[in-house]
Design an enzyme around this catalytic site. Structure first.
Site, PDB file in Angstrom:
ATOM      1  N   LYS A  85       0.839  -1.211   0.000  1.00  0.00           N
ATOM      2  CA  LYS A  85       0.000   0.000   0.000  1.00  0.00           C
ATOM      3  C   LYS A  85       0.872   1.258   0.000  1.00  0.00           C
ATOM      4  O   LYS A  85       1.834   1.344   0.744  1.00  0.00           O
ATOM      5  CB  LYS A  85      -0.899   0.011   1.240  1.00  0.00           C
ATOM      6  CG  LYS A  85      -1.760   1.262   1.348  1.00  0.00           C
ATOM      7  CD  LYS A  85      -2.758   1.168   2.504  1.00  0.00           C
ATOM      8  CE  LYS A  85      -2.233   1.730   3.782  1.00  0.00           C
ATOM      9  NZ  LYS A  85      -3.236   1.803   4.859  1.00  0.00           N
ATOM     10  N   ARG A 126       0.226   5.323   0.571  1.00  0.00           N
ATOM     11  CA  ARG A 126      -0.773   6.350   0.874  1.00  0.00           C
ATOM     12  C   ARG A 126      -0.458   7.599   0.065  1.00  0.00           C
ATOM     13  O   ARG A 126       0.635   8.150   0.141  1.00  0.00           O
ATOM     14  CB  ARG A 126      -0.788   6.666   2.383  1.00  0.00           C
ATOM     15  CG  ARG A 126      -1.866   7.666   2.751  1.00  0.00           C
ATOM     16  CD  ARG A 126      -2.176   7.690   4.233  1.00  0.00           C
ATOM     17  NE  ARG A 126      -2.949   6.555   4.702  1.00  0.00           N
ATOM     18  CZ  ARG A 126      -4.260   6.413   4.520  1.00  0.00           C
ATOM     19  NH1 ARG A 126      -4.950   7.335   3.839  1.00  0.00           N
ATOM     20  NH2 ARG A 126      -4.892   5.357   4.980  1.00  0.00           N
TER      21      ARG A 126
HETATM   22  C1  R5P Z   1      -2.856   2.329   8.582  1.00  0.00           C
HETATM   23  O1  R5P Z   1      -1.712   1.871   8.463  1.00  0.00           O
HETATM   24  C2  R5P Z   1      -3.967   1.552   9.204  1.00  0.00           C
HETATM   25  O2  R5P Z   1      -3.562   0.241   9.477  1.00  0.00           O
HETATM   26  C3  R5P Z   1      -5.204   1.521   8.338  1.00  0.00           C
HETATM   27  O3  R5P Z   1      -4.881   0.827   7.124  1.00  0.00           O
HETATM   28  C4  R5P Z   1      -5.665   2.897   7.987  1.00  0.00           C
HETATM   29  O4  R5P Z   1      -5.750   3.669   9.160  1.00  0.00           O
HETATM   30  C5  R5P Z   1      -7.025   2.835   7.300  1.00  0.00           C
HETATM   31  O5  R5P Z   1      -7.389   4.138   6.969  1.00  0.00           O
HETATM   32  P1  R5P Z   1      -8.429   4.424   5.810  1.00  0.00           P
HETATM   33  O6  R5P Z   1      -9.667   3.623   6.080  1.00  0.00           O
HETATM   34  O7  R5P Z   1      -8.674   5.901   5.930  1.00  0.00           O
HETATM   35  O8  R5P Z   1      -7.784   4.077   4.520  1.00  0.00           O
END
Ligand code: R5P
Length: 281
Positions: free
Chosen positions: A183, A185
């Protein structure tokens, strides 16, 4: 006695059933200017404040509950944070940013003798408290919300950091493989997900994460899986924040089932972390 915050009344009731402890009478008030006030006339000698800090208001309410039980004579105070807000800002990512997790941990420490929290995003946030603090794992409870007959189940984490949650769900389910996506971001509500090499066609996929917030991570993962002909896709998470249009994003992506715990109480809270918390009290 158990002293519930207004956002954790269901979990407190489940804890009462698990432990046999009584629930204290608590009143929640709100002044016309928006400020909150609580009343806990009889918390007993040993008080267990149970409050997820899902909002700034819930943070203040928790501090008030801690103060109220001391004021009413409790000699021993345990604070259960089923969901610890601000835990994801566990370091200053850019110059000038606060370590928000440390700031709230210090404030919470002033009103309690110990802290229990469930699946903090990074276990190291427990070190920010000035009193003994433990991170419990509620992920295994999620297996109870899955049907018993999943076909060649594959438990996928949306990123490498989520593998522990996916593995805990698989272990509790008793059968299946564990893998993860890559992933990246892109912004606060946008992510890019690269598929893992695992075969998904015709299999039941369970995407597991600690938190679903905006739903961007999960909806992106579900879309990738749908494109690769998964038989069914379940989303499981410990903390179901489901901010804004998260549920719609998941539905549009094609999720078949959503299971969350009651660390954040909502329509997807299919399972309870009460047994895990009760065992640690
Ligand atoms: C981040 O590393 C967490 O494990 C979650 O993947 C994240 O907080 C999910 O956030 P969202 O639903 O906004 O994509």
């Amino acid at each position: 006695m158990l002293v519930p915050g207004s956002a954790s009344q269901g979990l407190a009731a489940a804890l009462a059933a698990e432990t046999g402890r009584e629930i204290a009478a608590v009143e929640y008030h709100r002044f016309p200017d928006g400020e909150t006030k609580v009343e806990v006339p009889d918390p007993g000698e040993s008080a267990v404040v149970v409050g997820s800090t899902v909002s700034d208001r819930a943070h203040v309410e928790l501090l008030q509950l801690q103060d109220a039980v001391r004021e009413a004579g409790a000699g021993d105070v345990t604070t259960v944070l089923p969901y610890m807000g601000y835990a994801r800002q566990d370091r200053a990512f850019e110059p000038g940013e606060p370590v928000s997790a440390r700031a709230v941990a210090r404030a919470i420490s002033t009103g309690t003798d110990r802290v229990l929290t469930v699946d903090p995003h990074e276990p190291a946030v427990c070190d920010y408290f000035d009193v003994p603090a433990s991170g419990l794992s509620g992920a295994g409870q999620l297996a109870d919300g899955l049907p018993p007959n999943l076909d060649e189940p594959l438990f996928l984490a949306p990123d490498e950091g989520g593998v522990a949650v996916a593995a805990a769900v698989r272990d509790a389910y008793g059968v299946g493989e564990v893998d993860y996506f890559e992933k990246t971001r892109l912004s606060g509500d946008a992510v890019d997900i690269e598929p893992s090499d695992a075969a998904v066609a015709g299999r039941d996929i369970v995407v597991a994460d600690d938190i679903v917030a905006t739903g961007s991570t999960m909806s992106e993962a579900i879309t990738v899986l749908s494109d690769r002909d998964a038989a069914g896709v379940s989303v499981v998470c410990v903390h179901g924040l489901f901010v804004g249009n998260a549920r719609t994003k998941l539905a549009r992506a094609g999720v078949d089932r959503i299971v969350a715990t009651d660390t954040i109480e909502g329509p997807a809270s299919e399972v309870s972390v009460a047994p895990v918390v009760a065992a640690a009290l």
